[in-house]
Design a protein around this motif. Structure first.
Motif, short mmCIF file in Angstrom:
data_model
loop_
_atom_site.label_atom_id
_atom_site.label_comp_id
_atom_site.label_asym_id
_atom_site.label_seq_id
_atom_site.Cartn_x
_atom_site.Cartn_y
_atom_site.Cartn_z
N SER A 58 0.63 -1.28 0.04
CA SER A 58 0.10 0.04 0.13
C SER A 58 0.51 1.11 -0.17
CB SER A 58 -0.87 -0.12 0.88
OG SER A 58 -0.77 -0.12 2.35
N SER A 88 -3.50 -2.60 -5.16
CA SER A 88 -4.36 -1.87 -4.37
C SER A 88 -5.28 -1.76 -3.64
CB SER A 88 -5.54 -2.31 -6.53
OG SER A 88 -6.34 -3.53 -6.13
N LEU A 92 -5.94 0.76 -1.21
CA LEU A 92 -7.53 0.79 -0.67
C LEU A 92 -8.15 1.42 0.32
CD1 LEU A 92 -9.81 -0.21 -3.86
CD2 LEU A 92 -9.42 2.57 -2.93
N ASP A 93 -7.30 0.28 1.27
CA ASP A 93 -8.18 0.33 2.22
C ASP A 93 -6.95 1.26 3.86
OD1 ASP A 93 -9.71 -2.25 2.73
OD2 ASP A 93 -7.82 -3.05 3.60
N GLY A 96 -6.98 5.35 0.72
CA GLY A 96 -8.18 5.69 -0.87
C GLY A 96 -8.81 6.30 -1.36
N PHE A 102 -11.74 3.51 -9.05
CA PHE A 102 -11.07 2.68 -8.77
C PHE A 102 -12.08 1.87 -10.04
CE2 PHE A 102 -11.17 -1.50 -6.06
CZ PHE A 102 -9.97 -2.03 -6.94
N PRO A 116 -13.30 -1.16 1.46
CA PRO A 116 -12.07 -0.35 1.66
C PRO A 116 -12.59 0.39 3.47
CG PRO A 116 -13.96 0.91 0.82
CD PRO A 116 -14.58 -1.00 0.73
N THR A 120 -13.93 6.11 2.05
CA THR A 120 -13.32 5.70 1.36
C THR A 120 -14.58 5.22 0.18
OG1 THR A 120 -10.68 4.90 1.91
CG2 THR A 120 -11.69 4.06 -0.56
N HIS A 121 -15.42 4.39 0.67
CA HIS A 121 -16.34 4.16 0.46
C HIS A 121 -17.51 4.66 -0.62
CE1 HIS A 121 -18.33 3.73 3.76
NE2 HIS A 121 -20.05 4.02 3.27
N VAL A 124 -14.88 7.67 -2.67
CA VAL A 124 -14.15 6.83 -4.71
C VAL A 124 -15.43 6.20 -5.14
CG1 VAL A 124 -12.70 4.56 -5.47
CG2 VAL A 124 -12.18 6.47 -3.12
N ALA A 126 -16.08 3.31 -8.01
CA ALA A 126 -15.72 1.67 -8.69
C ALA A 126 -16.86 1.37 -9.94
CB ALA A 126 -16.18 1.21 -6.93
N PHE A 147 -18.95 -0.58 -2.25
CA PHE A 147 -19.11 1.50 -2.36
C PHE A 147 -20.52 2.02 -2.46
CE2 PHE A 147 -15.18 -0.21 -3.95
CZ PHE A 147 -13.77 0.05 -3.11
#
Length: 212
Positions: A58, A88, A92-93, A96, A102, A116, A120-121, A124, A126, A147
């Motif tokens: 990461s 990746s 993201l964890d 992210g 993504f 994530p 982040t969810h 971002v 996806a 997400f």
């Protein structure tokens, strides 16, 4: 003028040069998005790491994104196929929120991923891209549940390497998705509604197309 950047990772049988040969980098650049592909450790021009764990992987991607950040106004699209999921998903964890979008091209690890961390969810967009004949195609449904803003496409007649089996279809989906989300000054993203209809229409057309 600053442009968004798409960062391409690669699978276990490839190097960054594959995206050049496939024509992906040129098509992305012609669409107005800066395109860059990297060799992951132990592939191509990048030496292997002395050891490798989720933190190390990461941090490596964090360094790559940080290098691009000042030049792209924080709008970064990460494209991750197959084996590169080992990089990746940990990224993201942990980091992210550094990226805007993504593109998960059948990356390994989705099945057992809890999603994530932090928000982040929500921050971002996806897209899951899978081949109909890929044993991992079932991961597409799980990805979209992880997400808040996510879409999926399962490409008929394609296997695990859908981008190689159906490059024209893959490029069409990718270029349409890259117009969907935009990074805002507050760190969140704007989901552009005028592009949403086009994206959904493109994804459905792909899935209804003949497999040959």
């Amino acid at each position: 003028m600053r442009y968004p950047t798409a960062v391409f990772l690669h699978g276990a049988k490839y190097t960054s040069d594959f995206w050049l040969k496939l024509g992906t980098l040129q098509k992305v650049a012609e669409s107005g998005v800066r395109a860059m592909a990297i060799d992951l450790p132990g592939f191509g021009a990048t030496p292997a790491l002395p050891y490798s764990d989720n933190n190390m992987r990461s941090e490596l991607l964090k360094t790559v994104i940080e290098a691009a950040w000042p030049r792209v106004n924080s709008t970064v699209i990460l494209v991750s196929p197959s084996m590169s999921g080992r990089y990746s998903l940990p990224f993201l964890d942990r980091h992210g929120v550094m990226i805007t979008s993504f593109v998960a091209v059948a990356p390994i690890g989705i099945k057992d991923w809890g999603g994530p961390w932090e928000d982040t969810h929500k921050r971002v967009c996806a897209l899951g891209v899978y081949g109909k004949n890929d044993a991992l195609a079932g991961d597409a449904e799980r990805l979209v549940r992880l997400f808040q803003f996510a879409w999926k496409v399962v490409i008929p007649g394609a296997g695990h390497r859908s981008y190689e089996d159906k490059p024209d279809v893959f490029h069409k989906v990718l270029l349409t998705f890259m117009r969907k989300c935009k990074r805002l000054p507050n760190g969140y993203h704007e989901v552009l509604p005028e592009q949403g209809i086009e994206l959904v229409r493109t994804l459905r057309q792909v899935e209804r197309a003949p497999a040959h």
